[in-house]
Design a protein around this motif. Structure first.
Motif, PDB file in Angstrom:
ATOM      1  N   ILE A   1       0.829  -1.213   0.000  1.00  0.00           N
ATOM      2  CA  ILE A   1       0.000   0.000   0.000  1.00  0.00           C
ATOM      3  C   ILE A   1       0.856   1.252   0.000  1.00  0.00           C
ATOM      4  O   ILE A   1       0.472   2.289  -0.536  1.00  0.00           O
ATOM      5  CB  ILE A   1      -0.952  -0.010   1.220  1.00  0.00           C
ATOM      6  N   VAL A   2       2.051   1.168   0.589  1.00  0.00           N
ATOM      7  CA  VAL A   2       2.897   2.366   0.635  1.00  0.00           C
ATOM      8  C   VAL A   2       3.221   2.870  -0.748  1.00  0.00           C
ATOM      9  O   VAL A   2       3.459   4.054  -0.944  1.00  0.00           O
ATOM     10  CB  VAL A   2       4.203   2.092   1.376  1.00  0.00           C
TER      11      VAL A   2
ATOM     12  N   LEU B   1      -3.751   1.614  12.411  1.00  0.00           N
ATOM     13  CA  LEU B   1      -2.768   2.571  12.943  1.00  0.00           C
ATOM     14  C   LEU B   1      -1.511   2.585  12.067  1.00  0.00           C
ATOM     15  O   LEU B   1      -0.985   3.658  11.732  1.00  0.00           O
ATOM     16  CB  LEU B   1      -2.412   2.213  14.387  1.00  0.00           C
ATOM     17  N   VAL B   2      -1.053   1.389  11.670  1.00  0.00           N
ATOM     18  CA  VAL B   2       0.098   1.321  10.766  1.00  0.00           C
ATOM     19  C   VAL B   2      -0.221   2.095   9.488  1.00  0.00           C
ATOM     20  O   VAL B   2       0.591   2.892   9.004  1.00  0.00           O
ATOM     21  CB  VAL B   2       0.447  -0.139  10.425  1.00  0.00           C
TER      22      VAL B   2
ATOM     23  N   ILE C   1      -0.050   5.884  10.003  1.00  0.00           N
ATOM     24  CA  ILE C   1       1.322   6.384  10.138  1.00  0.00           C
ATOM     25  C   ILE C   1       2.043   6.306   8.798  1.00  0.00           C
ATOM     26  O   ILE C   1       2.763   7.235   8.414  1.00  0.00           O
ATOM     27  CB  ILE C   1       2.049   5.599  11.246  1.00  0.00           C
ATOM     28  N   VAL C   2       1.818   5.229   8.045  1.00  0.00           N
ATOM     29  CA  VAL C   2       2.398   5.148   6.703  1.00  0.00           C
ATOM     30  C   VAL C   2       1.868   6.288   5.842  1.00  0.00           C
ATOM     31  O   VAL C   2       2.600   6.905   5.072  1.00  0.00           O
ATOM     32  CB  VAL C   2       2.080   3.782   6.066  1.00  0.00           C
TER      33      VAL C   2
ATOM     34  N   LEU D   1       3.803   9.334   6.819  1.00  0.00           N
ATOM     35  CA  LEU D   1       5.262   9.335   6.684  1.00  0.00           C
ATOM     36  C   LEU D   1       5.778   9.962   5.397  1.00  0.00           C
ATOM     37  O   LEU D   1       6.509  10.939   5.451  1.00  0.00           O
ATOM     38  CB  LEU D   1       5.788   7.899   6.792  1.00  0.00           C
ATOM     39  N   PRO D   2       5.444   9.385   4.230  1.00  0.00           N
ATOM     40  CA  PRO D   2       6.236   9.772   3.065  1.00  0.00           C
ATOM     41  C   PRO D   2       5.688  10.974   2.334  1.00  0.00           C
ATOM     42  O   PRO D   2       6.168  11.315   1.280  1.00  0.00           O
ATOM     43  CB  PRO D   2       6.127   8.530   2.182  1.00  0.00           C
TER      44      PRO D   2
END
Lengths: 284, 310
Positions: free
Chosen positions: B157-158, B246-247, B250-251, B254-255
């Motif tokens: 997913i990132v 939650l992960v 935050i992901v 992040l970017p």
């Protein structure tokens, strides 16, 4: 509007075809089992293509699949270099190191009931934490190249793998272990012939979770600094430079790499744990 | 955790102990560089010479300066108490001074992350349950959706996260709350889907037959048999789902250059070279994750007890 109409008609037609296939006489055949999800996937692509063309969506927002495919074909060299940097070097080496380290740790821990009882809850808790956040720290420790990406992957896959293996090693019941004892089997023999095979379904469960985490970790770590190649690097710079079709091509590579990686582990699992009820055909 | 508190505490103590031990070799170079600059006697005298030596040799050569490694402002690896103090400085102390909602307070950033996580969790859970119901009741949905649901989770997913944010910005959606929620829903729906399919299918054929002899309608057998039977499965997968949500949040932070949220604190800490800020944000994220899972765990126990299942 012709494109939109075509896409919608294709959607309805594919849907009806799938209903007939799924409820038809051959619905248990392997070919139908593959055809139905395949048709669904193709429908999504046709819908996407039709809507983008029909509504004239700017390629800067959302390029059509055909355009992405062109970019993909035109830039295979870049994509292959990025794939090697991120998947082969970062994700795979981290996956191998992290999973084997967790596996060995699990076998060592397993000898002590005290450690097992203490580490399982801690491991379960850590496995639920957003460990990706550790990426910038590890990048500053191990530098910009793939080593830091592998380190992020190691940390991310370690605990899910550890918890699953420890749980798997506890799978055998007292009766089976007693049988091994009546055969005068030592610790190593019991481990190799009884407990490890019994743990395999859990081990593979951990490995499968780790495949997804490995790719996520390797890509996220690249957002925090990388050499001028790599999938995460290309995606973050591509978004900034509005090279959106290249970004989608990278996403396609990531999707294929992720699916192939997972598929490979699942294939090995089927080969290695053919005896397990969940792998037998007909019981699904 | 039942009955194993002693073991858990021992393991935790061991981890903290190892952490403290690791701080000295991790930080010794930085500590020696600083000491050299302030004119202290350091062996070997220059940074270039020290670069060639392993950390343990440096520690043996400068035993008096090891303590410095535990007191750095910008350590490579901070000690647990440094992280704890930074965490307190940016949460409790700010709250005591009435500045809990300041942009520098982790309470504010934690709240931003929590809110996105919550929306993503709701969205993901709703999607997971709806798809699960479709899969249980329709063969077409089962055959066509289930393989793609599995494939969707193997797609990192990132890779998609920056695109989701770009597209939603182009569509004129203000703020990052929605794209973040979509990303966390994407990670969260799958465990719920799998758990609910299992749960809704868990009633035995004889139980379903019994309801048929009562002349129960499809809706009645759904609400009176399938749904109650699926509740234990639901809670188990909700606990996995909220951690995944939650992960995802935050992901999502992040970017992508977000300015608020725990992920953004990590990003900003990285850009400004303040490791303590990163560690404090990580600790806050861990506390948040633990809190969310615990809340669901308590809800699970209460619900199952009321339903007579636990």
């Amino acid at each position: 509007m012709g494109w939109v109409a075509f896409a919608l008609i294709f959607w309805v037609a594919a849907w009806l075809a799938n209903i007939r296939l799924a409820n038809g006489r051959w619905s248990n055949r392997q070919a139908v089992r593959i055809a139905v999800p395949l048709l669904f996937g193709i429908t999504l692509l046709v819908l996407w293509e039709g809507l983008v063309r029909g509504l004239e969506v700017s390629p800067v927002i959302l390029p059509a699949p055909s355009r992405v495919a062109q970019t993909f074909a035109a830039s295979t060299e870049t994509l292959w270099g990025d794939f090697r940097q991120t998947v082969l070097k970062g994700a795979l080496s981290g996956f191998a190191i992290g999973c084997s380290a967790a596996f060995l740790t699990a076998i060592i821990i397993d000898r002590s009931a005290f450690l097992t009882a203490g580490l399982l809850p801690v491991g379960n808790f850590v496995a639920a934490l957003p460990i990706v956040g550790i990426a910038p720290i590890l990048v500053s420790w191990f530098g910009f190249d793939w080593q830091s990406k592998a380190a992020v992957v190691v940390v991310m896959v370690f605990f899910p793998m550890l918890v699953n293996t420890v749980q798997g090693l506890r799978e055998t019941d007292a009766m089976q272990r007693d049988l091994m004892r009546t055969y005068a089997a030592g610790y190593v023999q019991t481990l190799l012939k009884l407990r490890l095979p019994a743990a395999l379904p859990f081990v593979f469960n951990g490995l499968k979770i780790a495949t997804t985490l490995a790719l996520i970790g390797a890509i996220v770590a690249e957002y925090f600094g990388s050499p001028t190649r790599g999938m995460g690097f290309r995606i973050s710079t591509g978004v900034g430079a509005l090279a959106i079709d290249l970004v989608w091509a990278e996403i396609a590579v990531a999707a294929m790499a992720g699916t192939a990686f997972y598929g490979a582990v699942a294939w090995i699992e089927r080969r290695a744990t053919f005896w397990h009820p969940s792998q037998r055909s007909g019981s699904r | 955790m039942r009955g194993s508190l002693v073991q858990v505490l021992t393991v935790l103590a061991a981890i903290v102990g190892l952490w403290y031990l690791a701080v000295a070799p991790m930080n010794i170079r930085v500590a020696l560089d600083l000491a050299e600059r302030s004119g202290a006697q350091v062996v070997p005298a220059t940074a270039a010479e020290r670069q060639a030596r392993p950390a343990w040799q440096l520690m043996l050569a400068n035993p008096g300066l090891i303590a410095q490694a535990y007191r750095l402002d910008r350590p490579r690896l901070p000690t647990p108490d440094q992280v704890g103090r930074e965490l307190w400085k940016t949460t409790g102390r700010m709250a005591l001074r009435g500045r809990a909602w300041s942009k520098r307070s982790l309470i504010y950033h934690g709240w931003v992350t929590l809110r996105s996580t919550f929306w993503g969790f709701l969205l993901g859970t709703a999607a997971g349950i709806l798809i699960a119901v479709a899969i249980v009741y329709s063969r077409v949905a089962d055959m066509s959706l289930m393989p793609w649901a599995i494939i969707s989770q193997t797609v990192p997913i990132v890779a998609l996260a920056p695109m989701i944010i770009v597209v939603s910005a182009q569509l004129g959606i203000q703020g990052r709350a929605l794209p973040k929620a979509i990303i966390s829903a994407y990670l969260c729906y799958f465990p719920v889907l799998v758990g609910m399919v299992k749960g809704l299918r868990s009633p035995a054929p004889s139980q379903l037959d019994l309801l048929r002899t009562y002349d129960a309608t499809g809706l009645q057998s759904f609400f009176k048999l399938r749904v109650p039977a699926s509740i234990p499965y639901l809670f188990t997968s909700l606990k996995v789902g909220i951690a995944a949500a939650l992960v995802g949040t935050i992901v999502g932070e992040l970017p992508t250059g977000a300015i608020s949220g725990l992920g953004a604190r990590i990003l900003i800490g990285d850009q400004f070279g303040t490791p303590l800020a990163i560690w404090a944000a990580l600790a806050a994220a861990a506390i948040l994750a633990g809190g969310l899972v615990t809340v669901l765990d308590i809800a699970q126990r209460l619900t199952l007890r009321r339903m007579g299942m636990a």
